[in-house]
Design a protein around this motif. Structure first.
Motif, PDB file in Angstrom:
ATOM      1  N   GLY A 120       0.924  -1.040   0.331  1.00 25.78           N
ATOM      2  CA  GLY A 120      -0.468   0.095  -0.327  1.00 25.78           C
ATOM      3  C   GLY A 120       0.905   1.433  -0.468  1.00 25.78           C
ATOM      4  N   ALA A 121       1.828   1.110  -0.440  1.00 20.91           N
ATOM      5  CA  ALA A 121       2.760   1.850  -0.265  1.00 20.91           C
ATOM      6  C   ALA A 121       2.539   3.268  -1.133  1.00 20.91           C
ATOM      7  CB  ALA A 121       4.426   1.816  -0.808  1.00 20.91           C
ATOM      8  N   ALA A 122       2.541   4.490  -1.135  1.00 23.91           N
ATOM      9  CA  ALA A 122       1.742   5.705  -1.964  1.00 23.91           C
ATOM     10  C   ALA A 122       2.699   5.609  -3.409  1.00 23.91           C
ATOM     11  CB  ALA A 122       1.695   7.131  -1.656  1.00 23.91           C
ATOM     12  N   THR A 123       2.165   5.740  -4.165  1.00 25.61           N
ATOM     13  CA  THR A 123       2.934   5.710  -5.840  1.00 25.61           C
ATOM     14  C   THR A 123       1.991   6.835  -6.683  1.00 25.61           C
ATOM     15  OG1 THR A 123       3.082   3.009  -5.581  1.00 25.61           O
ATOM     16  CG2 THR A 123       3.984   4.554  -7.061  1.00 25.61           C
ATOM     17  N   PRO A 124       2.738   7.607  -7.124  1.00 26.79           N
ATOM     18  CA  PRO A 124       1.766   8.490  -7.505  1.00 26.79           C
ATOM     19  C   PRO A 124       1.337   7.268  -9.329  1.00 26.79           C
ATOM     20  CG  PRO A 124       4.224   8.857  -8.266  1.00 26.79           C
ATOM     21  CD  PRO A 124       4.123   8.172  -6.820  1.00 26.79           C
ATOM     22  N   VAL A 125       0.236   8.107  -9.972  1.00 32.92           N
ATOM     23  CA  VAL A 125       0.196   7.473 -11.482  1.00 32.92           C
ATOM     24  C   VAL A 125       0.787   8.827 -12.181  1.00 32.92           C
ATOM     25  CG1 VAL A 125      -1.897   6.885 -10.368  1.00 32.92           C
ATOM     26  CG2 VAL A 125      -1.603   9.472 -11.502  1.00 32.92           C
ATOM     27  N   PHE A 126       0.586   7.480 -13.557  1.00 35.26           N
ATOM     28  CA  PHE A 126       1.384   8.720 -14.657  1.00 35.26           C
ATOM     29  C   PHE A 126      -0.027   9.395 -15.311  1.00 35.26           C
ATOM     30  CE2 PHE A 126       5.004   6.671 -17.945  1.00 35.26           C
ATOM     31  CZ  PHE A 126       4.607   7.602 -18.240  1.00 35.26           C
ATOM     32  N   PRO A 127      -0.267  10.405 -15.475  1.00 36.32           N
ATOM     33  CA  PRO A 127      -1.055  10.800 -16.161  1.00 36.32           C
ATOM     34  C   PRO A 127      -0.697  11.012 -17.840  1.00 36.32           C
ATOM     35  CG  PRO A 127      -0.298  12.370 -14.200  1.00 36.32           C
ATOM     36  CD  PRO A 127       0.292  10.889 -14.473  1.00 36.32           C
ATOM     37  N   ASN A 128      -1.885  11.217 -18.240  1.00 37.94           N
ATOM     38  CA  ASN A 128      -1.476  11.552 -19.515  1.00 37.94           C
ATOM     39  C   ASN A 128      -0.138  10.596 -20.681  1.00 37.94           C
ATOM     40  OD1 ASN A 128      -2.878  13.844 -20.238  1.00 37.94           O
ATOM     41  ND2 ASN A 128      -1.296  14.679 -18.148  1.00 37.94           N
ATOM     42  N   SER A 168      -6.557  11.866 -15.916  1.00 37.16           N
ATOM     43  CA  SER A 168      -5.253  11.995 -14.470  1.00 37.16           C
ATOM     44  C   SER A 168      -5.124  10.844 -13.070  1.00 37.16           C
ATOM     45  CB  SER A 168      -5.871  13.387 -14.417  1.00 37.16           C
ATOM     46  OG  SER A 168      -8.017  13.041 -13.831  1.00 37.16           O
ATOM     47  N   ALA A 169      -5.502  10.345 -13.973  1.00 38.80           N
ATOM     48  CA  ALA A 169      -5.847   9.271 -12.844  1.00 38.80           C
ATOM     49  C   ALA A 169      -5.121   8.174 -12.632  1.00 38.80           C
ATOM     50  CB  ALA A 169      -6.819   9.042 -12.224  1.00 38.80           C
ATOM     51  N   GLY A 170      -4.496   7.981 -13.859  1.00 37.45           N
ATOM     52  CA  GLY A 170      -3.679   7.499 -15.057  1.00 37.45           C
ATOM     53  C   GLY A 170      -4.311   6.319 -15.264  1.00 37.45           C
ATOM     54  N   GLY A 171      -5.776   6.059 -15.464  1.00 38.98           N
ATOM     55  CA  GLY A 171      -6.415   5.219 -15.917  1.00 38.98           C
ATOM     56  C   GLY A 171      -6.703   5.470 -17.419  1.00 38.98           C
ATOM     57  N   PHE A 172      -6.427   4.134 -18.192  1.00 39.20           N
ATOM     58  CA  PHE A 172      -6.620   3.649 -19.135  1.00 39.20           C
ATOM     59  C   PHE A 172      -8.023   2.783 -19.935  1.00 39.20           C
ATOM     60  CE2 PHE A 172      -3.883   0.801 -18.911  1.00 39.20           C
ATOM     61  CZ  PHE A 172      -4.433  -0.515 -19.781  1.00 39.20           C
ATOM     62  N   THR A 173      -8.591   3.366 -21.038  1.00 38.90           N
ATOM     63  CA  THR A 173      -9.790   2.781 -21.431  1.00 38.90           C
ATOM     64  C   THR A 173      -9.772   2.109 -22.956  1.00 38.90           C
ATOM     65  OG1 THR A 173     -11.359   2.564 -20.083  1.00 38.90           O
ATOM     66  CG2 THR A 173     -12.449   1.409 -21.664  1.00 38.90           C
TER      67      THR A 173
END
Length: 154
Positions: free
Chosen positions: A55-63, A84-89
């Protein structure tokens, strides 16, 4: 040229009918023409593109540019950008999936270098194979969701 259109249509139809049992056997009904393929995931700004351990904090990869590449030559079948949350679809047409073997012949590639989200990370890209996550019924459609099995540096 007009004489080639019926031949081409029959050729594509036969190819789709031939590929359907293979796709259905591998993806549990994926060959259905009343279904969509959804590929989704989240990319984190880390060497393996995943969240930190315990559960260590890891930033997401936006854009970040994310591409679905298939075949031995790595043809780009679909592409999108992480939000912006690092999500893709990505949504794929079921006719295309009849001709592709997504689970054994395609990879998801994060084509934006890791150093873009953190200058301390290498300039490598991330790549992952796919696995079937589940299906969702939406009216007469079945939506088959595929997710990355786990990113590695390319």
């Amino acid at each position: 040229m007009a004489g080639l259109k019926p031949f081409l249509f029959v050729f594509v139809l036969v190819a789709a009918m031939t590929a359907a049992p293979l796709a259905e056997a591998q993806l549990g009904g994926l060959g259905s023409l009343l279904g969509l393929i959804r590929i989704q995931g989240t990319v984190f700004c880390s060497i393996n593109g995943s969240a930190g351990a315990n559960g260590a904090a890891t930033p997401v990869f936006p854009n970040a540019l994310v591409q679905l590449k298939c075949g031995s030559s790595g043809n780009v079948v679909s592409s999108t950008t992480t939000n912006s949350a690092g999500g893709f679809t990505m949504l794929l047409d079921p006719i295309i999936t009849l001709l592709l073997n997504l689970l054994s012949n395609c990879t998801v590639v994060v084509n934006t270098p890791l150093s873009t989200c953190n200058v301390e990370l290498p300039t490598n890209n991330l790549v992952s194979t796919l696995k079937l996550f589940g299906t969702t019924a939406s009216g007469v459609l079945n939506i088959f969701t595929l997710i990355p099995t786990g990113f590695n540096m390319a």
